[in-house]
Write a protein that holds these residues in place. Structure first.
Motif, PDB file in Angstrom:
ATOM      1  N   ALA A  23      -7.963  31.008  18.222  1.00 34.47           N
ATOM      2  CA  ALA A  23      -7.794  29.592  17.873  1.00 34.47           C
ATOM      3  C   ALA A  23      -8.350  28.703  18.979  1.00 34.47           C
ATOM      4  CB  ALA A  23      -6.312  29.287  17.647  1.00 34.47           C
ATOM      5  N   ASP A  25      -7.795  24.785  20.471  1.00 31.57           N
ATOM      6  CA  ASP A  25      -6.948  23.594  20.375  1.00 31.57           C
ATOM      7  C   ASP A  25      -7.752  22.318  20.642  1.00 31.57           C
ATOM      8  OD1 ASP A  25      -7.107  23.237  23.169  1.00 31.57           O
ATOM      9  OD2 ASP A  25      -4.968  23.582  23.515  1.00 31.57           O
ATOM     10  N   ALA A  26      -7.081  21.167  20.572  1.00 31.90           N
ATOM     11  CA  ALA A  26      -7.734  19.864  20.681  1.00 31.90           C
ATOM     12  C   ALA A  26      -8.195  19.550  22.101  1.00 31.90           C
ATOM     13  CB  ALA A  26      -6.788  18.769  20.186  1.00 31.90           C
ATOM     14  N   TYR A  31      -7.160  30.399  22.316  1.00 26.36           N
ATOM     15  CA  TYR A  31      -5.889  31.122  22.263  1.00 26.36           C
ATOM     16  C   TYR A  31      -6.038  32.386  21.438  1.00 26.36           C
ATOM     17  CZ  TYR A  31      -3.582  27.103  24.251  1.00 26.36           C
ATOM     18  OH  TYR A  31      -3.202  26.109  25.107  1.00 26.36           O
ATOM     19  N   PHE A  43      -0.686  28.109  13.611  1.00 24.40           N
ATOM     20  CA  PHE A  43      -1.360  27.361  14.661  1.00 24.40           C
ATOM     21  C   PHE A  43      -1.473  25.913  14.202  1.00 24.40           C
ATOM     22  CE2 PHE A  43      -5.240  25.761  16.728  1.00 24.40           C
ATOM     23  CZ  PHE A  43      -4.940  26.032  18.039  1.00 24.40           C
ATOM     24  N   PRO A  44      -1.260  24.913  15.003  1.00 23.27           N
ATOM     25  CA  PRO A  44      -1.033  24.919  16.440  1.00 23.27           C
ATOM     26  C   PRO A  44       0.441  24.876  16.846  1.00 23.27           C
ATOM     27  CG  PRO A  44      -1.531  22.696  15.787  1.00 23.27           C
ATOM     28  CD  PRO A  44      -1.580  23.558  14.530  1.00 23.27           C
ATOM     29  N   GLN A  45       1.377  24.930  15.874  1.00 22.79           N
ATOM     30  CA  GLN A  45       2.797  24.917  16.242  1.00 22.79           C
ATOM     31  C   GLN A  45       3.128  26.082  17.170  1.00 22.79           C
ATOM     32  OE1 GLN A  45       1.693  24.444  13.091  1.00 22.79           O
ATOM     33  NE2 GLN A  45       2.232  22.307  12.816  1.00 22.79           N
ATOM     34  N   LYS A  47       0.933  28.523  19.409  1.00 18.42           N
ATOM     35  CA  LYS A  47      -0.465  28.669  19.831  1.00 18.42           C
ATOM     36  C   LYS A  47      -0.860  30.104  20.140  1.00 18.42           C
ATOM     37  CE  LYS A  47      -1.633  24.060  21.265  1.00 18.42           C
ATOM     38  NZ  LYS A  47      -2.285  23.223  22.258  1.00 18.42           N
ATOM     39  N   GLU A  86      -7.594  23.397  15.694  1.00 18.03           N
ATOM     40  CA  GLU A  86      -6.535  22.388  15.655  1.00 18.03           C
ATOM     41  C   GLU A  86      -7.072  21.074  15.108  1.00 18.03           C
ATOM     42  OE1 GLU A  86      -3.224  20.144  18.443  1.00 18.03           O
ATOM     43  OE2 GLU A  86      -4.406  21.750  19.314  1.00 18.03           O
ATOM     44  N   THR A  87      -8.264  20.682  15.528  1.00 22.63           N
ATOM     45  CA  THR A  87      -8.841  19.414  15.059  1.00 22.63           C
ATOM     46  C   THR A  87     -10.260  19.607  14.545  1.00 22.63           C
ATOM     47  OG1 THR A  87      -9.536  18.823  17.307  1.00 22.63           O
ATOM     48  CG2 THR A  87      -7.421  17.935  16.545  1.00 22.63           C
ATOM     49  N   ARG A 171     -11.102  24.113   8.969  1.00 23.45           N
ATOM     50  CA  ARG A 171     -10.104  24.255  10.042  1.00 23.45           C
ATOM     51  C   ARG A 171      -9.424  25.615  10.043  1.00 23.45           C
ATOM     52  NH1 ARG A 171      -7.889  18.274   9.494  1.00 23.45           N
ATOM     53  NH2 ARG A 171      -9.078  17.322  11.192  1.00 23.45           N
ATOM     54  N   ARG A 172      -9.203  26.182   8.864  1.00 22.77           N
ATOM     55  CA  ARG A 172      -8.500  27.467   8.775  1.00 22.77           C
ATOM     56  C   ARG A 172      -9.279  28.392   7.836  1.00 22.77           C
ATOM     57  NH1 ARG A 172      -3.376  29.215   9.999  1.00 22.77           N
ATOM     58  NH2 ARG A 172      -2.854  31.143   8.949  1.00 22.77           N
TER      59      ARG A 172
END
Length: 179
Positions: A23, A25-26, A31, A43-45, A47, A86-87, A171-172
């Motif tokens: 993953a 992140d912003a 990760y 993700f992202p809750q 990570k 994430e973004t 995104r996913r």
């Protein structure tokens, strides 16, 4: 793409793709998300383990690409490891050059050229560039504000949910459905 990766693809062309294990992140951090982390939440809750090894981060950065559908992946030898975002697929770092618009580079170290600026409902700033859409790193927001105030960039509003379709990214990523 690294020559060693290209050679591995030729040697093992049919290695299954991997999903949900990597993953971004912003803030441009990578990760790893093993089965335990995946079971703990999305993700992202949740990570996962931040990748801190410099050589591994550099290897991922050199082999980070997108497929025809806009899903981003890391080509790890013969295996394509799809990336949860994430973004956006890019995180921009700004390099202040007081008399001109700031220079831009990605979390992977690639230079890029500004095309447009976008602001979502949460106040997150995105820049569309010749590489694609990216999030401005939180540490560079003062430099971005200065560029906006100086008139170098004109910002437009957009809902964050509209970004993937408008700018052509996923995104996913999910595996294709087999019939």
């Amino acid at each position: 793409m690294d020559p060693i990766v290209e050679a591995a693809l030729k040697k093992w062309p049919n290695v299954p793709h991997c999903y949900d294990w990597l993953a971004l992140d912003a803030r441009g951090d990578w990760y790893m998300r093993d089965e335990r982390v995946q079971a703990a939440g999305p993700f992202p809750q949740v990570k996962g383990s931040r990748i801190n090894h410099d050589k591994l981060r550099e290897f991922i950065a050199r082999n980070f690409e997108s497929d025809a559908d806009g899903a981003w992946f890391f080509q790890n030898g013969p295996q394509r490891v799809y990336v949860l975002l994430e973004t956006t697929p890019w995180v921009w770092r700004l390099h202040d050059e007081s008399a001109a618009p700031p220079r831009l580079s990605s979390h992977t170290g690639r230079s890029t050229v500004y095309r447009s600026a976008w602001l979502d409902e949460a106040g997150r700033l995105y820049l569309d560039t010749d590489l694609g859409l990216g999030t401005v790193h939180t540490l560079d927001m003062e430099c971005a504000a200065n560029a906006l105030e100086a008139g170098h960039w004109q910002v437009q509003n957009i809902a964050s949910a509209e970004l993937p379709e408008r700018f052509g990214f996923v995104r996913r990523p999910v595996p294709p459905v087999r019939s």
